[in-house]
Scaffold this active site. Sequence first.
Site, PDB file in Angstrom:
ATOM      1  N   LYS A 164       0.845  -1.191   0.000  1.00  0.00           N
ATOM      2  CA  LYS A 164       0.000   0.000   0.000  1.00  0.00           C
ATOM      3  C   LYS A 164       0.883   1.245   0.000  1.00  0.00           C
ATOM      4  O   LYS A 164       1.898   1.293   0.686  1.00  0.00           O
ATOM      5  CB  LYS A 164      -0.925   0.037   1.233  1.00  0.00           C
ATOM      6  CG  LYS A 164      -2.033  -0.983   1.212  1.00  0.00           C
ATOM      7  CD  LYS A 164      -3.028  -0.716   0.079  1.00  0.00           C
ATOM      8  CE  LYS A 164      -4.123  -1.769   0.033  1.00  0.00           C
ATOM      9  NZ  LYS A 164      -5.010  -1.582  -1.119  1.00  0.00           N
ATOM     10  N   GLY A 187     -40.049 -38.835  39.157  1.00  0.00           N
ATOM     11  CA  GLY A 187     -39.998 -37.406  38.845  1.00  0.00           C
ATOM     12  C   GLY A 187     -40.738 -36.519  39.817  1.00  0.00           C
ATOM     13  O   GLY A 187     -41.237 -35.457  39.429  1.00  0.00           O
ATOM     14  N   THR A 191     -39.614 -34.617  42.288  1.00  0.00           N
ATOM     15  CA  THR A 191     -38.985 -33.306  42.500  1.00  0.00           C
ATOM     16  C   THR A 191     -39.180 -32.402  41.290  1.00  0.00           C
ATOM     17  O   THR A 191     -39.377 -31.190  41.428  1.00  0.00           O
ATOM     18  CB  THR A 191     -37.485 -33.483  42.813  1.00  0.00           C
ATOM     19  OG1 THR A 191     -37.350 -34.261  44.013  1.00  0.00           O
ATOM     20  CG2 THR A 191     -36.809 -32.134  43.020  1.00  0.00           C
TER      21      THR A 191
END
Length: 914
Positions: free
Chosen positions: A211, A599, A601
């Site tokens: 550049k 199941g 809980t």
Amino acid sequence: MKKHNPSLVVDSSYPDLVINVGEVTLGEGNRKKLQKTQRDQEKEKVARAACALLNSGGGVIRMEMANSDEHPVEMGLDLEESLRTLTQSSDFQAFFETKQYGRCFYIFVKSWNTDFPPEDRFKPRICSLDSSLHRRFATKVLLMDSREAFNFLENKKRNAKFLGEEPSSKILRDANQNFHDSNPAHLFFQKDRLEHGEILPFPESQDVEFKQFSTEHVLVRIKEMVPKYIAAFANTKGGYLFIGVEDQSRKVLGCAEKNIKSEDLKKEIEEAINKLPHACFCQPKCQITFTVRFLNVLSKEELKRYVCVIRVVPFCGAVFSEAPRSWMVKDGEVCCLTTEEWVDMMTNTDPELQKLSEDFESQLSLSSRPPRSSPVYSKKSLEHKEDLQRLLFSVSSEDLQFTPESLLEELCSEHEGLEELIKKQMHPFSRGILILSRSWAVDLNLQEKQEVICDALLVTQNSPPILYTILREQDADGQLYCTRTAFTLKQKLVNMGGYTGKLCVMAKVLHLSPESNAESFEGSDSLIKYPKSYDLADTKQMEALLQSLVIVLLSFKSFLSDQLGCEILNLLTVQQYEIISKNLRKTPELFIHGLPGSGKTIVAMKIMEKIKNTMGCEINKILYVCENQPLRDLIGNKGICQAVTRKAFMKRNSNFENIQHIVIDEAQNFRTEDGDWYEKAKAITQRGKGSRGILWIFLDYFQTSHIYHSGLPDLQDQYPREELIRVVRNANKIAKYLQEIMHKVRENPPRNIPSESLNIFSEAEWSRDVPGNLKFLKYNNMENIVYKITKKCHSLLDDGYSCKDIAVICNTVDDVQEYKSKLESALRKRKRSRSREESNLLVIEDASAIMGNHIVLDSVRRFSGLERNIVFGIIPMTAQPAFSYSLMLCLASRARKQLYIFIPSEEMTNSASF
């Protein structure tokens, strides 16, 4: 999320996401007359709105026509092309449809999803206007589109995982060395000076860029150029950026020191690079590696010149030129995703269940999901979402179904004229299903509205889904309630349930006048008329929608989420769902008897969420009581209630003045040594004036671990009562062993258990086809046990399990103390580690650290209510004979997948060895 867009307004008055973008010039001819800046601005805001809706479950873009045409016009090719680019789809109508009503123009946006043909391997998870990811191709810098970015990130993530065993410093060092050795520019990078006009002996290439800037534009161009070029080099194979060399001629010209000092330029470059967003998949996180050097340029002129060279090393992750441009609706605002959020969503994949994959089956995969969905799994032995849909929401090909019928009968008996009102509304529809609920808002985790008699969701052919809210009388907030509920339902069907079709949910309010029993309804069909493609065309589409509804209603956050570090949803069983669906006001007290692993809980947690929304109370008014501290901590950390142990509940100085509702778990292990806990709980929940609080009690007499009075009412007084008989936790061999123990408990019940309570065993339903392991291990002494546990733990960790999979359960707390030091010492002698993550010493913690990456060692009582994939049980069969079988059942039921039970040699009946 960051920086919302004030020019895009989310309109909350519709049962859908509607974004108002303001005035837009429409029509191809009109748009060509616009200045480029205005055309680009309008195109940008429409594209941002579309991106946000694609990523947020779909919706509608509303715009006002800025031009003065009196007749309908087309949208404009540039607007349409920007939307095609966004989805990278040649079929515009796959995600977008348009309609014009007067001066309002609507774009209907379907949710983005990755449900593409199988041959399309690389499918971005989300939509983006700009990935901000660049790469080098020959001498060019190319911007990656969404699919290229997805492919790039997937490769980076895969490579990082592959190299995960190597220290990141070694990876970077090796990459650096290979980069130097193969690059011809490296020799010049090491020089101190160059000649003015010198021609460099190598051209631009994939890893070299030249550049040359005019003096007055250096800083401006540096700020524009450095992010893209540095990111492109870092994302490819590294490279050198020469500033001060012409790109065509390769001639060295340099930059004049008097115009810009080298130290100032270096500062600008370093600041620009250090600001670049980047994502690293390594641990620890890496930084962008670069070097800035200045080479003096010798010239006959007296002006001092230099060439600046930036060397960039290949980056292990991804480097962005700026934050990706991707949008989403969050909290009622259109917001831009942060780089971290964007990368997480782009690379989010189904979790690697590894050893758990034998037990679970995918119900919703991330490979075909809308952007916000989470993966959903079910146990292999349980019903899939298709089965659950047929059981709960069956669609007849002949007539319109009403479900649940019991609720319909109950509601119609309570409200005169309701049956006629519903039949009149359903008259035009002949096929599909009407799903009634006392409150669809509560079902969707929203607050209940007292004035609502019921809500009903109609899923029928040749119509979009319609949510009806039936009120006792006219209410100014009724339409708002219905709209909000329909909006939430639509969002959850897509973003949670994974529905990929075009979808809207219409909201309609009906009034039932108690004086005249006459119908009175408020027109509430949306002012936005959706295209015909949003109607459900046939039974297949209705069932697909209802399967998404199953996920919305029956899903819960799995305990696997904490284990794997990402959100995973599991599905309730029909039994569990039916208990949760109960009318809390009509069932303020309930005893739930559940077999081990059924199941209990999970149901307790779901019912506490429902209490909050049904009763309109804060979580500090809901109390969860259990016997052991680890279970208390696990539930307390969920943020859905206050949680205490029974002992804390019974303390005289305990302050429960704010508590209105109580859920008791593992009640079979409660005792009355500190007082009558049941009477205290009843007194608290019944002290309210005009309303009664909720008291639900979960228990399993089979797992009673003491011989004292539990404080529970006599069995005949435990009314109303429900049962959970579907055992869903354990692998086949473990489940079979549980049946044997439960049979022994039933034959020899402890004296404090009502024998008739054990009749539930004959109704038990057991999971099938779940592989697992059960072994009985004889031992002579403690050292023998420690040796065998240590050896097996090493083997399990090397096979891909982690410490958070394993629990060692003893009989008493004293036993735990004896084993802890010996197990820690034995485990620390491990010579090699499974992964870098576990290269440190293995840690043993008690059950309070159940969610951590530790091997848990604790007593059977303290582990009650918890579970892990692999359990070692050290409980002599001779210990406490009055309830030895119950104790063994409590231990064995904690193991999901593998169970190893140590039994003294003289009592060994089923020998096995490692």
